[in-house]
Design a protein around this motif. Structure first.
Motif, PDB file in Angstrom:
ATOM      1  N   VAL A   1      78.896  36.278  31.794  1.00  0.00           N
ATOM      2  CA  VAL A   1      80.322  36.770  31.353  1.00  0.00           C
ATOM      3  C   VAL A   1      80.839  36.519  30.122  1.00  0.00           C
ATOM      4  N   ASN A   2      80.275  35.348  29.534  1.00  0.00           N
ATOM      5  CA  ASN A   2      80.661  35.150  28.239  1.00  0.00           C
ATOM      6  C   ASN A   2      79.894  35.933  27.250  1.00  0.00           C
TER       7      ASN A   2
ATOM      8  N   LEU B   1      66.853  26.918  24.022  1.00  0.00           N
ATOM      9  CA  LEU B   1      67.406  27.702  22.896  1.00  0.00           C
ATOM     10  C   LEU B   1      68.759  26.935  22.537  1.00  0.00           C
ATOM     11  N   ASP B   2      69.478  26.227  23.426  1.00  0.00           N
ATOM     12  CA  ASP B   2      70.636  25.849  23.023  1.00  0.00           C
ATOM     13  C   ASP B   2      71.031  24.967  24.122  1.00  0.00           C
ATOM     14  N   LYS B   3      72.301  24.216  24.120  1.00  0.00           N
ATOM     15  CA  LYS B   3      72.615  23.319  24.751  1.00  0.00           C
ATOM     16  C   LYS B   3      74.197  23.548  25.047  1.00  0.00           C
ATOM     17  N   ILE B   4      74.529  23.516  26.213  1.00  0.00           N
ATOM     18  CA  ILE B   4      76.332  23.691  26.352  1.00  0.00           C
ATOM     19  C   ILE B   4      76.342  22.106  26.900  1.00  0.00           C
ATOM     20  N   PRO B   5      77.601  21.270  26.227  1.00  0.00           N
ATOM     21  CA  PRO B   5      77.991  19.898  26.598  1.00  0.00           C
ATOM     22  C   PRO B   5      78.398  20.062  28.158  1.00  0.00           C
TER      23      PRO B   5
ATOM     24  N   LYS C   1      83.168  30.917  19.628  1.00  0.00           N
ATOM     25  CA  LYS C   1      82.273  30.869  18.376  1.00  0.00           C
ATOM     26  C   LYS C   1      80.890  30.239  19.340  1.00  0.00           C
ATOM     27  N   MET C   2      80.971  29.242  20.149  1.00  0.00           N
ATOM     28  CA  MET C   2      79.875  28.771  20.904  1.00  0.00           C
ATOM     29  C   MET C   2      79.080  29.417  21.476  1.00  0.00           C
ATOM     30  N   PHE C   3      79.673  30.765  22.237  1.00  0.00           N
ATOM     31  CA  PHE C   3      79.053  31.506  22.940  1.00  0.00           C
ATOM     32  C   PHE C   3      78.488  32.670  21.895  1.00  0.00           C
TER      33      PHE C   3
ATOM     34  N   GLU D   1      77.039  31.899  19.123  1.00  0.00           N
ATOM     35  CA  GLU D   1      75.979  31.625  18.533  1.00  0.00           C
ATOM     36  C   GLU D   1      74.757  31.603  19.707  1.00  0.00           C
ATOM     37  N   ILE D   2      74.965  31.235  20.912  1.00  0.00           N
ATOM     38  CA  ILE D   2      73.888  31.238  21.717  1.00  0.00           C
ATOM     39  C   ILE D   2      73.704  32.747  21.953  1.00  0.00           C
ATOM     40  N   PHE D   3      74.588  33.768  21.893  1.00  0.00           N
ATOM     41  CA  PHE D   3      74.156  35.151  22.382  1.00  0.00           C
ATOM     42  C   PHE D   3      73.388  35.606  21.008  1.00  0.00           C
ATOM     43  N   LYS D   4      73.586  35.226  19.843  1.00  0.00           N
ATOM     44  CA  LYS D   4      72.970  35.653  18.764  1.00  0.00           C
ATOM     45  C   LYS D   4      71.590  35.132  18.869  1.00  0.00           C
TER      46      LYS D   4
END
Lengths: 122, 285
Positions: free
Chosen positions: B19-20, B236-240, B264-266, B268-271
């Motif tokens: 959803v994000n 690819l990434d980490k979500i704390p 911003k966080m999501f 960057e992940i989406f990009k």
């Protein structure tokens, strides 16, 4: 008159199986001749609908009553159409249950569960 | 471009990520394929919802034509048919609608009728197309609903996010079969790794480009990260592990809509996901 019981092994020693549809074997016991026959339950490893297939097998063997700890609604529907009476087993002993049945001491199985298809009857 | 988000177990963050991503992209479509317990709509709160029923075929017998040969009973792998006292019984609740019994019947005594098993819902949430599937309780399989859902994806959708069911069974295979890229989301537990390994096997089997996002990351040992390193899977990434994010999510709010920090966080992940997916599409078309 013939009765069927889901059993854990092809012997009278290893007890009544707690599942009907997925019991590994069925004991077919002839009340008059006391003859025992063990059937492999081909439904035991079914992906689904084990109760339906097992009930079909019990009906095809022309038994008059099924003694079982439990039974699902699909299987119970088949057994009803096949006019096979359902009795609830008491304890694990096969011989004690046959004796209790002969003495008219077993109660009819009333608590038909909704089936374990649909992943636990949700 | 279709991005599928999957995980072995439930509760690892598929819907959180999906959803994000949907609110960050432009002209996105969000498809909730978790038809046994869809929850994406609770976050996206779509409006102008149109509902459409989904039906499958189940057999009906004409006993006037049935000769009792039981070929259908023997054929059915799901044991949905029984032949008792000269009567064929059909168990709708375990029938998987394969149609095989109709084909094998030599007397043409079997035909099919429609049975409603659930519905698809289509709506809009601030420019995002939101599609959800709902399987009625007690039905055998959600696959026909997922099939319908994926066919309803709007033609003009630039980016489609497929929020998959948990696990690695047929319904997940159906959900990812047309995906261009698969994102596996995992939590740092041993149980999480076991389930991650199952979906990892699945995406490899389907030959889908994929990478992992590690969710709920804490300081110290992360079994999911170790699994990825051992198997050479791209992280690819980490979500704390973040109670603020958890609180927003548990109140059915979309973090990227609520706070610039999470936007911003999501973003960057989406990009990163889009770049990876485009890269894969270019390298392995």
């Amino acid at each position: 008159m013939k009765i069927a019981i889901p059993v854990n092994d092809k012997s009278l020693e290893n007890g009544v199986c707690q599942s009907f549809g997925r019991a590994p074997y069925f004991l077919i016991h002839d009340i008059e001749s006391k003859e025992n026959t063990f059937l492999n339950n081909s439904a035991a490893l079914s992906r689904g609908g084990a109760g339906v297939k097992a009930a079909q097998m019990i009906a095809d063997n022309e038994v008059d009553a099924l003694l079982t700890p439990r039974c699902g609604d699909n299987a119970a529907g088949i057994l009803k159409v096949a006019k096979i009476k359902l009795y609830k087993t008491e304890g694990d002993s096969i011989e004690d249950n046959i004796k209790a049945f002969n003495e008219g001491k077993l109660s009819p199985l009333m608590d038909i569960h909704p089936g374990l298809h649909d992943h636990g009857g949700r | 471009m279709k991005i599928a988000v999957l995980s072995g177990k439930g509760g690892t963050g598929k819907t959180l990520l999906s959803v994000n991503m949907a609110v960050i992209g432009e002209n996105t479509t969000y498809i909730d394929c978790d038809v046994e317990e869809p929850n994406g709509h609770l976050f996206l709160k779509p409006k102008e919802v149109i509902k459409e029923k989904v039906a499958v075929k189940i057999p009906v017998v004409d006993m006037g034509l049935c000769n009792g040969c039981q070929k259908c009973v023997e054929f059915c792998k799901f044991n949905a048919l029984a032949y008792i006292n000269n009567k064929l019984m059909v168990f709708d609740n375990i029938c998987h609608s394969c149609g095989g019994c109709v084909l094998v019947c030599p007397e043409k005594a079997l035909t099919e009728k429609d049975k409603i098993i659930g519905e698809v819902q289509k709506g809009v949430s601030q420019g995002i197309n939101v599609l959800s599937g709902i399987l009625n309780i007690g039905e055998a399989s959600g696959i026909p609903i997922i099939d319908k859902l994926l066919g309803e994806e709007p033609k003009n959708s630039q980016k489609t996010i497929i929020d998959c069911p948990p696990g690695s069974a047929c319904i997940v295979m159906e959900s990812i079969k047309d995906a261009d890229y698969c994102v596996l989301i995992a939590e740092p537990t041993v149980f999480g790794v076991h389930n991650l390994s199952m979906v990892y096997e699945l995406v490899k089997l389907f030959n889908k480009p994929h990478s992992v996002i590690l969710n709920k990351c804490l300081d110290g040992k992360n079994p999911a990260e170790e699994f990825c390193i051992e198997n050479n899977i791209k992280i690819l990434d980490k979500i704390p592990f973040d109670s603020e994010l958890g609180t927003l999510n548990s109140n059915a709010l979309i973090a990227a809509r609520e706070s610039p920090k999470y936007k911003k966080m999501f973003s960057e992940i989406f990009k990163k996901i889009i770049e990876e997916a485009q890269h894969e599409a270019a390298v392995n078309p």
